[in-house]
Enzyme design. Structure first.
Site, PDB file in Angstrom:
ATOM      1  N   ALA A  64       0.844  -1.202   0.000  1.00 42.67           N
ATOM      2  CA  ALA A  64       0.000   0.000   0.000  1.00 42.67           C
ATOM      3  C   ALA A  64       0.877   1.248   0.000  1.00 42.67           C
ATOM      4  CB  ALA A  64      -0.892  -0.015   1.242  1.00 42.67           C
ATOM      5  N   GLY A 103       0.650  -5.062   1.021  1.00 43.32           N
ATOM      6  CA  GLY A 103      -0.486  -5.197   0.113  1.00 43.32           C
ATOM      7  C   GLY A 103      -0.114  -5.874  -1.200  1.00 43.32           C
ATOM      8  N   GLU A 106      -0.340  -9.395  -0.436  1.00 44.49           N
ATOM      9  CA  GLU A 106      -1.761  -9.705  -0.193  1.00 44.49           C
ATOM     10  C   GLU A 106      -2.531  -9.828  -1.508  1.00 44.49           C
ATOM     11  OE1 GLU A 106      -2.092  -6.379   2.681  1.00 44.49           O
ATOM     12  OE2 GLU A 106      -3.219  -7.819   3.878  1.00 44.49           O
ATOM     13  N   GLU A 126       3.808  -5.095   7.805  1.00 43.30           N
ATOM     14  CA  GLU A 126       2.929  -4.071   8.376  1.00 43.30           C
ATOM     15  C   GLU A 126       3.181  -3.815   9.858  1.00 43.30           C
ATOM     16  OE1 GLU A 126       2.052  -6.238   6.090  1.00 43.30           O
ATOM     17  OE2 GLU A 126       0.603  -5.389   4.694  1.00 43.30           O
TER      18      GLU A 126
HETATM   19  C1  3H9 Z   1       0.452  -2.096   3.500  1.00 43.21           C
HETATM   20  O1  3H9 Z   1       0.743  -2.676   2.496  1.00 43.21           O
HETATM   21  C2  3H9 Z   1      -0.932  -2.116   4.128  1.00 43.21           C
HETATM   22  C3  3H9 Z   1      -1.799  -3.184   3.598  1.00 43.21           C
HETATM   23  O2  3H9 Z   1      -1.645  -4.372   4.325  1.00 43.21           O
HETATM   24  C4  3H9 Z   1      -3.255  -2.838   3.748  1.00 43.21           C
HETATM   25  C5  3H9 Z   1      -3.782  -1.678   3.039  1.00 43.21           C
HETATM   26  C6  3H9 Z   1      -5.287  -1.556   3.155  1.00 43.21           C
HETATM   27  N1  3H9 Z   1       4.530   3.414  -0.207  1.00 43.21           N
HETATM   28  O3  3H9 Z   1      13.232   2.215   0.446  1.00 43.21           O
HETATM   29  P1  3H9 Z   1      13.596   2.877  -0.833  1.00 43.21           P
HETATM   30  C7  3H9 Z   1       9.260   5.074  -1.217  1.00 43.21           C
HETATM   31  S1  3H9 Z   1       1.581  -1.104   4.308  1.00 43.21           S
HETATM   32  C8  3H9 Z   1       4.956   4.631  -0.604  1.00 43.21           C
HETATM   33  O4  3H9 Z   1      14.634   3.937  -0.798  1.00 43.21           O
HETATM   34  P2  3H9 Z   1      14.701   0.415  -1.785  1.00 43.21           P
HETATM   35  C9  3H9 Z   1      10.380   5.464  -0.273  1.00 43.21           C
HETATM   36  O5  3H9 Z   1       9.921   6.330   0.731  1.00 43.21           O
HETATM   37  C10 3H9 Z   1       3.011  -1.182   3.293  1.00 43.21           C
HETATM   38  N2  3H9 Z   1       6.255   4.926  -0.829  1.00 43.21           N
HETATM   39  O6  3H9 Z   1      13.966   1.796  -1.955  1.00 43.21           O
HETATM   40  C11 3H9 Z   1      11.338   6.136  -1.232  1.00 43.21           C
HETATM   41  O7  3H9 Z   1      10.852   7.440  -1.499  1.00 43.21           O
HETATM   42  P3  3H9 Z   1      11.851   8.672  -1.690  1.00 43.21           P
HETATM   43  C12 3H9 Z   1       3.816  -2.375   3.589  1.00 43.21           C
HETATM   44  C13 3H9 Z   1       7.144   3.949  -0.620  1.00 43.21           C
HETATM   45  O8  3H9 Z   1      14.817  -0.152  -3.119  1.00 43.21           O
HETATM   46  C14 3H9 Z   1      11.193   5.312  -2.510  1.00 43.21           C
HETATM   47  O9  3H9 Z   1       9.928   4.670  -2.406  1.00 43.21           O
HETATM   48  N3  3H9 Z   1       5.061  -2.273   2.846  1.00 43.21           N
HETATM   49  C15 3H9 Z   1       6.759   2.663  -0.186  1.00 43.21           C
HETATM   50  O10 3H9 Z   1      15.915   0.587  -0.939  1.00 43.21           O
HETATM   51  C16 3H9 Z   1      12.251   4.239  -2.642  1.00 43.21           C
HETATM   52  O11 3H9 Z   1      12.251   3.455  -1.452  1.00 43.21           O
HETATM   53  C17 3H9 Z   1       6.210  -1.883   3.393  1.00 43.21           C
HETATM   54  O12 3H9 Z   1       6.308  -1.633   4.571  1.00 43.21           O
HETATM   55  C18 3H9 Z   1       5.383   2.410   0.009  1.00 43.21           C
HETATM   56  N4  3H9 Z   1       4.915   1.205   0.391  1.00 43.21           N
HETATM   57  O13 3H9 Z   1      13.718  -0.492  -0.910  1.00 43.21           O
HETATM   58  C19 3H9 Z   1       7.370  -1.774   2.452  1.00 43.21           C
HETATM   59  N5  3H9 Z   1       7.877   1.900  -0.062  1.00 43.21           N
HETATM   60  O14 3H9 Z   1      12.686   8.321  -2.868  1.00 43.21           O
HETATM   61  C20 3H9 Z   1       8.139  -0.508   2.690  1.00 43.21           C
HETATM   62  C21 3H9 Z   1       8.909   2.700  -0.402  1.00 43.21           C
HETATM   63  O15 3H9 Z   1      10.940   9.847  -1.851  1.00 43.21           O
HETATM   64  N6  3H9 Z   1       9.213  -0.318   1.741  1.00 43.21           N
HETATM   65  N7  3H9 Z   1       8.488   3.926  -0.733  1.00 43.21           N
HETATM   66  O16 3H9 Z   1      12.658   8.739  -0.422  1.00 43.21           O
HETATM   67  C22 3H9 Z   1      10.389  -0.954   1.809  1.00 43.21           C
HETATM   68  O17 3H9 Z   1      10.625  -1.788   2.658  1.00 43.21           O
HETATM   69  C23 3H9 Z   1      11.439  -0.558   0.827  1.00 43.21           C
HETATM   70  O18 3H9 Z   1      11.091   0.690   0.283  1.00 43.21           O
HETATM   71  C24 3H9 Z   1      11.637  -1.558  -0.341  1.00 43.21           C
HETATM   72  C25 3H9 Z   1      12.508  -0.918  -1.441  1.00 43.21           C
HETATM   73  C26 3H9 Z   1      12.345  -2.785   0.218  1.00 43.21           C
HETATM   74  C27 3H9 Z   1      10.325  -1.931  -0.924  1.00 43.21           C
END
Ligand code: 3H9
Length: 693
Positions: A64, A103, A106, A126
């Site tokens: 998400a 998500g 999911e 999450e």
């Molecule tokens: C969820 O899914 C809820 C659901 O269960 C239910 C919903 C109803 N959204 O980390 P990076 C941005 S909760 C928006 O440097 P990497 C990040 O801020 C979600 N933005 O890259 C950055 O922005 P900026 C559960 C996001 O390759 C840019 O993308 N998911 C999101 O080193 C690059 O990110 C998580 O908790 C996002 N979901 O790592 C996953 N994710 O360039 C969280 C990242 O402006 N994310 N951004 O600074 C991660 O763990 C890492 O970003 C990931 C990539 C491993 C994916």
């Protein structure tokens, strides 16, 4: 159809939907709406017999959209979309590559067939954001992988490899093809009956109350989200509609929690610090590292670069120290290998390119030299004079000083623009914070290069200006003073420690002092005695404890007495010193509640942080929060002191400072920035503007 955000095409009877929402294919409101609409159109097309969903770009999806959580309830919500996928009359195959988190995973769990590409990392992280999977993860993962695996994955938020995902039933197939090709192949196999297409929601599930009970015990007393996730997973044995309804209710409740706000702030803080004015400056090529000093910091820094695969030369003038440094670096490298931070091949290669020497001239051709010698200005300036003569032109020269003036150190050379502060935190191969201290003449390229290197070695770099203690140690020093004042005025040291530990710090300040060594802080205080303002209250207690020969953990006794098990018991001798000191100064002990202790500590951290910001030592409030979170053990779920300041309210903070000032109006002064912010009705979040904008 929204072409930019989705790539839709047809290959014979198979429709392909490529999620195309860079950088991480976050399932934003727009992407959800476009996918929902595309599915409806494709399902009504008789020529289409199966639908494949895959991710364009680096990976499938990070889940998400965390930046836009406010739009999570906009229709179609993710649960709506996923129900539509599960209920689809035409088979939906999801092909996953790279990352399928939150998500994103999911979405795959709701599909009829899941195919993974080697190297896939799957997770429901999450709980790390203070919420639970809110789009069916707690209901569908148990149906596919069983309750035990679901509890393990959901309550920890940990990653699962592609192989593990196949083994436990998340994936139906694992391939080496591209996601798009893998999806087409799986769709063809579904159409020819080679693999069945199942509705996850229709699967039955065996109860596992012992697994749930054991996990409940494990997570009680910690953060809310893992416990709430268990509650939801437990409901997976009920009809799916009931389980999904409960999951949604818990998800929406947690979205409103302070814990969620703190953890999401911490997530973005980790990334925000990279946005600096120098981010577009050219990068210097750094292929070799020299570290001077075989003490704890030098060894940790050398280990950090070695673990990341850089050739490192460690210089230590004493043979005995050099031998010790080699042994500890070896241990650190084998520890990294064991923890999976290094592969066997990289480990062996790194050992071949790690050199030890007692001769500074061995650094003549090194690209980056970091000194980690004794914290003394004369020693450092003398060393930089030598480096100026020895190192090649253009070499980057860094000091790991934690307090000293980097301008003065740079001025010892004829190349001040090549000098920078790189302040690591102990143990340097583990702690994630790196303060990049930018001196007056430091070139922008050096700053950009430092940030780039920091990322390569897995650190979180924060830009800091020059002052005594930079960002972190300057705030730490006030926090400690505040604790010492409370100790003298009536709180006990173990009460202060336990109040701050209940707040979420791993260790209170007196336990930390014991761990760091009371001899070290004693020497620092003596060094600073000459410059201490006369108006400042000075608490002698730590000096008196040290003067009894109690150096902390290293000799088994400090504020606490330690036995072999490292269990701490308050040292009656230290208590005695406190009582006598109060009596000698005529102090009538006052009562502090645990809340008072935390409030004072937090207030003084905010107070000093405001000064640090106002002086331009930190770029933004979020940089200060990052320093505290990643270098000083500030509890992650609280988001950092300035995030908390916004929650508490500036008027309350200012009122507190004014009240405390009735006891000590030198220490407790309202910072100008706080007054200005209050008059403009600003929050610290309002000041978090990226410098590149
Ligand atoms: C969820 O899914 C809820 C659901 O269960 C239910 C919903 C109803 N959204 O980390 P990076 C941005 S909760 C928006 O440097 P990497 C990040 O801020 C979600 N933005 O890259 C950055 O922005 P900026 C559960 C996001 O390759 C840019 O993308 N998911 C999101 O080193 C690059 O990110 C998580 O908790 C996002 N979901 O790592 C996953 N994710 O360039 C969280 C990242 O402006 N994310 N951004 O600074 C991660 O763990 C890492 O970003 C990931 C990539 C491993 C994916």
């Amino acid at each position: 159809m929204t072409e930019q955000i989705l790539k839709v095409e047809q290959v014979e009877a198979i429709a392909l939907i490529g999620l195309n929402n860079p950088p991480v294919n976050a399932l934003s409101a727009d992407l959800r709406a476009a996918t929902y609409k595309a599915l409806q159109i494709l399902r009504s097309d008789d020529a289409i017999k199966a639908i494949v969903i895959y991710g364009e770009g680096r990976f499938f999806s990070a889940g998400a959209d965390i930046k836009d959580f406010g739009r999570a309830t906009e229709k179609p919500t993710l649960p709506d979309l996923l129900k539509d996928i599960n209920d689809s009359s035409k088979p939906i195959i999801v092909a996953l590559h790279g990352i399928a988190f939150g998500g994103g995973l999911e979405l795959a769990l709701a599909a009829h067939v899941r195919v993974g590409v080697s190297g896939l990392r799957a997770a429901l992280p999450e709980v790390k954001l203070g919420i639970i999977p809110g789009a069916g993860g707690t209901q569908r993962l148990p149906r596919l992988a069983g309750i035990r695996a679901a509890v393990d994955i959901i309550c920890t938020g940990k990653e699962v490899s592609a192989e593990k995902a196949l083994e436990i039933g998340i994936l139906d197939r694992l391939t080496n093809d591209s996601a798009r090709d893998a999806g087409i192949a799986a769709a063809n196999d579904v159409l020819t009956g080679k693999i069945p297409a199942n509705s996850t929601d229709g699967l039955s599930i065996a109860p596992a109350s012992t697994v749930i009970d054991a996990a409940r015990q494990k997570y009680t007393g910690g953060l809310k989200a893992p416990l709430r996730a268990l509650e939801s997973i437990e409901a997976a044995t009920r009809p799916i509609s009931e389980g999904l309804a409960l999951e949604r209710e818990i998800f929406l409740q947690l979205m409103q929690s302070d814990e969620r706000a703190g953890l999401v702030h911490a997530f973005f803080a980790e990334r925000a610090t990279a946005k600096i004015p120098e981010q577009n400056a050219g990068l210097q090529e750094i292929n070799s590292i020299g570290v001077i000093g075989g003490g704890t910091m030098g060894v940790g820094i050398a280990s950090a670069f070695s673990i990341a695969g850089f050739p490192v030369t460690l210089i230590e003038l004493q043979d005995e120290q050099l031998k010790r440094a080699r042994t500890i670096i070896d241990l650190n490298l084998s520890g990294a290998l064991k923890r999976g931070k290094m592969k066997q091949e990289a480990y062996e290669k790194t050992r071949d390119i790690l050199h030890f020497s007692t001769n500074l001239t061995d650094l003549a051709k090194t690209d980056l030299v970091i000194e980690a010698v004794f914290e003394d200005m004369d020693v450092k300036t003398e060393l930089f004079k030598q480096l100026d003569n020895i190192c090649k032109p253009g070499a980057m020269l860094a000091t790991n000083t934690s307090y000293l003036d980097v301008n003065t150190i740079a001025a010892a050379t004829k190349r001040a623009n090549d000098v920078i502060g790189l302040h690591f935190f102990s143990p340097a191969h583990i702690m994630r914070l790196l303060e990049v201290v930018v001196a007056e003449k430091t070139s922008p390229e050096l700053v950009a290069t430092s940030f780039n290197l920091a990322r390569k070695i897995g650190k979180i770099p924060v830009r800091a200006g020059v002052c005594d203690g930079f960002i972190g140690n300057r705030i730490l020093s006030r926090y400690r003073k505040c604790c010492e004042y409370m100790l003298l005025d009536g709180a006990e040291f173990d009460q202060i420690d336990s109040a701050l530990e209940s707040f979420g710090f791993a260790m209170g300040p007196f336990a930390v002092a014991d761990l760091a060594g009371l001899d070290i802080s004693y020497t620092t205080r003596k060094r600073k005695a000459k410059t201490r303002p006369v108006e400042e209250r000075y608490v002698r207690i730590a000096d008196l404890v040290y003067e009894q020969g109690w150096h902390g953990r290293k000799n088994g006794c400090g504020f606490y007495v330690y036995d072999d098990s490292k269990i701490r018991v308050p040292n009656p001798g230290a208590r005695d010193i406190v009582t006598k000191e109060r009596a000698m100064l005529g102090i009538e002990p006052q009562t502090f509640t645990d809340d008072d202790i935390v409030a004072r500590c937090l207030t003084t951290m905010i107070q000093e942080a405001a000064n640090v910001l106002d002086e331009g030592i930190a770029l933004r409030p979020v940089d200060i929060d990052a320093v505290e979170l990643f270098g000083y053990g500030f509890p992650r779920h609280r988001g950092g002191p300035l995030h908390m300041a916004d929650q508490i309210g500036l008027d309350t903070i200012i009122d507190r400072i004014r009240t405390y000032a009735e006891e000590d109006d030198y220490f407790w002064r309202v910072p100008t920035l706080l007054k200005q912010m209050l008059s403009k009705n600003q929050t610290f979040a309002d000041l978090n503007i990226s410098p590149e904008k």
